[in-house]
Design an enzyme around this catalytic site. Structure first.
Site, mmCIF file in Angstrom:
data_model
loop_
_atom_site.group_PDB
_atom_site.id
_atom_site.type_symbol
_atom_site.label_atom_id
_atom_site.label_comp_id
_atom_site.label_asym_id
_atom_site.label_seq_id
_atom_site.Cartn_x
_atom_site.Cartn_y
_atom_site.Cartn_z
ATOM 1 N N LYS A 66 0.835 -1.203 0.000
ATOM 2 C CA LYS A 66 0.000 0.000 0.000
ATOM 3 C C LYS A 66 0.872 1.256 0.000
ATOM 4 O O LYS A 66 1.541 1.558 0.979
ATOM 5 C CB LYS A 66 -0.911 0.057 1.239
ATOM 6 C CG LYS A 66 -1.966 1.151 1.100
ATOM 7 C CD LYS A 66 -2.600 1.565 2.407
ATOM 8 C CE LYS A 66 -1.871 2.661 3.114
ATOM 9 N NZ LYS A 66 -1.839 3.957 2.400
ATOM 10 N N GLY A 78 7.663 4.591 7.399
ATOM 11 C CA GLY A 78 6.873 5.804 7.613
ATOM 12 C C GLY A 78 7.244 6.417 8.951
ATOM 13 O O GLY A 78 8.351 6.205 9.454
ATOM 14 N N GLU A 119 5.444 7.392 14.830
ATOM 15 C CA GLU A 119 4.128 7.306 15.475
ATOM 16 C C GLU A 119 3.295 6.168 14.876
ATOM 17 O O GLU A 119 2.750 5.327 15.589
ATOM 18 C CB GLU A 119 3.437 8.653 15.254
ATOM 19 C CG GLU A 119 2.196 8.865 16.052
ATOM 20 C CD GLU A 119 1.452 10.114 15.558
ATOM 21 O OE1 GLU A 119 2.057 10.955 14.855
ATOM 22 O OE2 GLU A 119 0.260 10.205 15.863
ATOM 23 N N GLY A 128 4.448 3.732 13.058
ATOM 24 C CA GLY A 128 5.216 2.496 13.247
ATOM 25 C C GLY A 128 4.865 1.803 14.563
ATOM 26 O O GLY A 128 4.745 0.577 14.631
ATOM 27 N N GLU A 132 10.872 0.789 9.356
ATOM 28 C CA GLU A 132 11.848 1.809 8.944
ATOM 29 C C GLU A 132 11.187 3.147 9.226
ATOM 30 O O GLU A 132 10.253 3.534 8.520
ATOM 31 C CB GLU A 132 12.151 1.694 7.439
ATOM 32 C CG GLU A 132 12.743 0.376 7.015
ATOM 33 C CD GLU A 132 14.224 0.263 7.333
ATOM 34 O OE1 GLU A 132 14.775 1.160 7.992
ATOM 35 O OE2 GLU A 132 14.825 -0.743 6.923
ATOM 36 N N CYS A 152 14.060 10.256 5.133
ATOM 37 C CA CYS A 152 14.139 9.787 6.518
ATOM 38 C C CYS A 152 15.538 9.945 7.108
ATOM 39 O O CYS A 152 15.686 10.248 8.280
ATOM 40 C CB CYS A 152 13.689 8.348 6.596
ATOM 41 S SG CYS A 152 14.466 7.337 5.343
ATOM 42 N N GLU A 184 11.450 15.442 14.305
ATOM 43 C CA GLU A 184 11.604 15.333 12.850
ATOM 44 C C GLU A 184 10.642 16.312 12.171
ATOM 45 O O GLU A 184 9.438 16.245 12.371
ATOM 46 C CB GLU A 184 11.291 13.902 12.404
ATOM 47 C CG GLU A 184 11.537 13.702 10.929
ATOM 48 C CD GLU A 184 11.153 12.301 10.452
ATOM 49 O OE1 GLU A 184 10.048 11.846 10.777
ATOM 50 O OE2 GLU A 184 11.969 11.680 9.747
#
Ligand code: NAP
Ligand code: MG
Length: 502
Positions: A177, A230, A233, A235, A252, A286, A389
């Site tokens: 997705k 992604g 949060e 994750g 990741e 990232c 981030e």
């Protein structure tokens, strides 16, 4: 009717609900098309197709060499359509054409080829035998079964490759997705899978909201392994969802990586590298090196170089090869950056460059989706702009006085994904690199990932590794087989552990 459909069981299809959502080109705000919007029902259909293809289909039974041939064919077909893929990646995400061609399309091709090479390797491995009873021991690497992959908005094409290629090369089947903001290039891969004659159900690609379609991919008992790239949060949520049936999980996640400039660095190269490390794809990467740690003896000179060069970057239409920085992925991402820049003004004062949307953009471009490369100097590492981030074009520069202090500042973060060290003394740079709690450190370089080298995070930047042989093995179960060649009683004296009456 949608312009971009879901790819389930080898065929393009509308969502069960018939619903669609628009996707836009952030540079202009123009609509690119309508995308079929998968919900839970479509996610289940895709997983059923993957389950059937794994349990009953030819794919997991094929030899690694046969699968490798098919996976290489995917790479070849992408190569033939590289211009189409690069242009759509640039339009849908706002990333520049230069990046789309050099990094996204080439990187994806490299990934399919790398995992094909992995599939050609051995799937058994001898282990030391035991003296009593004499036995043969070996490992057999086997696919997990059905794997799901959820990917972020920033590198949809390459991230799709990083989730599809290792899964199917190892003999799994998968459902992928992409992010709702950038779904198109992943969906376009369905056609490649058809042309490469990948059996129906082996690769399924659905677009739709994370909260419905995405959650189902992480929670459904049909799934054996889930891989998520992604935010930290989301994750954490994926880990919770996957725990119900103890699925294997690879995460990741986010980062706030440090680029450490030692006093003996070549400042010209280091300044270019720090800017490259932060502003590539507008900081929506990232592993971006969004904290520059600079030795106090070169600090003033260095921040002058950074600001001067950042101000020279060309901002404009990402489809133009002369453009360095296009828009961010959406207006909403720009609003996030604006909030952090306002916070930075409160925490440390005026930035030394940037700090607003650009003026003088060409006509037709949506100014609200663009933001100038922005640098805050003299930032305490405890500031929120140095800890959180931002995922935008914002660099924090932090001074330090010793190598030990630089390492301590670098490690004072919940994240640990990337990092850089700049020095002409390689031994000294390595010592600093070894002290950093992070999954990748570049010495006198940045951002260079390769399919053949593992990538992943320490701390809250993730679990597990993608790429490299480690990334391939993340898609394989390890089965230990113990063979006792002595079939008579003599080879089974150890039963006495329980009873001699057996
Ligand atoms: P995100 O908001 O976490 O979304 C990532 C993906 O998860 C999207 O496909 C999203 O779908 C889906 N999702 C959202 N909520 C979900 C839920 N509750 N259950 C299941 N899936 C859900 O991240 P993003 O904004 O797209 O990407 C930026 C983040 O990714 C940054 O934190 C960045 O550091 C990280 N990143 C990490 C790496 C790495 O390799 N470590 C690489 C690239 C990016 P929707 O789009 O429909 O919401
Ligand atoms: Mg878009």
């Amino acid at each position: 009717m949608s312009d971009y459909k879901l790819f389930i069981n080898g065929e393009y299809t509308e969502a069960a609900s018939g619903e669609t959502f628009p996707t836009t080109n952030p540079a202009t705000g123009a609509k690119i098309g309508d995308v079929a919007k998968a919900g839970k029902e479509d996610a289940v259909k895709a997983m059923e197709a993957a389950r059937k293809a794994f349990d009953e289909g030819p794919w997991p039974k094929m030899s690694g060499k046969e699968r490798a041939e098919k996976v290489r064919r995917i790479a070849e077909l992408i190569g033939q359509k590289s211009a189409q893929f690069a242009e759509m990646e640039s339009k849908d995400s706002g990333g520049t054409m230069r990046k789309a061609q050099l990094a996204d399309v080439n990187g994806a091709i490299e990934a399919y080829n790398w995992y094909a090479t992995c599939a050609e390797g051995e799937d058994t491995e001898a282990l030391p035998g035991s003296p009593f009873p004499p036995s043969e021991n070996y490992i057999r690497y086997e696919p997990y079964g059905v794997t799901t992959g959820i990917i972020p908005f920033n590198f949809p094409f390459i991230m799709a490759a990083w989730k599809i290629a290792p899964s199917i090369a190892a003999g799994n089947t998968c459902v992928i997705k992409p992010a709702s903001l950038t779904s198109i290039t992943a969906l376009m891969l369905g056609e490649v899978m058809q042309e490469a004659e990948i059996p129906p159900g082996v690769v399924n690609i659905i677009a739709g909201p994370g909260a419905t379609a995405g959650e189902e991919l992480a929670v459904n008992p049909m799934v054996d392994k889930t891989a998520f790239t992604g935010s930290t949060e989301v994750g954490k949520r994926i880990m919770q969802l996957a725990s119900g049936t103890v699925k294997a999980v690879t995460l990741e996640l986010g980062g706030k990586s440090a680029n450490i400039v030692l006093p003996d660095a070549d400042l010209d190269v280091a300044a270019a590298g720090v800017l490259f490390g932060t502003f590539m794809h507008n900081g929506q990467v990232c592993e971006s090196g969004t904290r520059a740690l600079v030795h106090r003896s070169v600090y003033d000179e260095f921040i002058g170089m950074l600001a001067e060069r950042a101000n020279k970057m060309v901002i404009g239409d990402p489809l133009d090869f002369a453009t360095d920085l296009g828009p961010l992925v959406s207006r909403s991402q720009v609003e996030t950056v604006e909030r952090y820049v306002a916070l930075g003004r409160e925490e440390v004062g005026e930035p030394i460059c940037g700090g607003s949307k650009p003026d003088n953009l060409a006509e037709g471009l949506d100014r609200d989706a663009f933001y100038l490369p922005t640098i805050f100097a003299g930032v305490p590492n405890s500031a929120k702009i140095a800890q959180e981030e931002i995922f935008g074009p914002v660099l924090c520069v932090i001074p330090f006085d010793s190598d030990e202090e630089a390492v301590a500042i670098a490690n004072d973060s919940i994240y640990g994904l990337g990092g850089g060290v700049w020095s002409t003394d390689i031994d000294r740079a390595k010592k600093v690199a070894h002290g950093m709690q992070t999954g990748t450190v570049w010495i006198n370089d940045y951002h260079l990932l390769s399919s053949q080298r593992p990538f992943g995070g320490y701390k809250q930047s993730g679990i597990g590794r993608e790429l490299g042989i480690q990334g391939y093995n993340a898609y394989r179960q390890i089965k230990h087989v113990h063979v006792n060649p002595q079939t008579d009683r003599g080879g089974h004296m150890h039963y006495a552990m329980l009873s001699s009456a057996l």
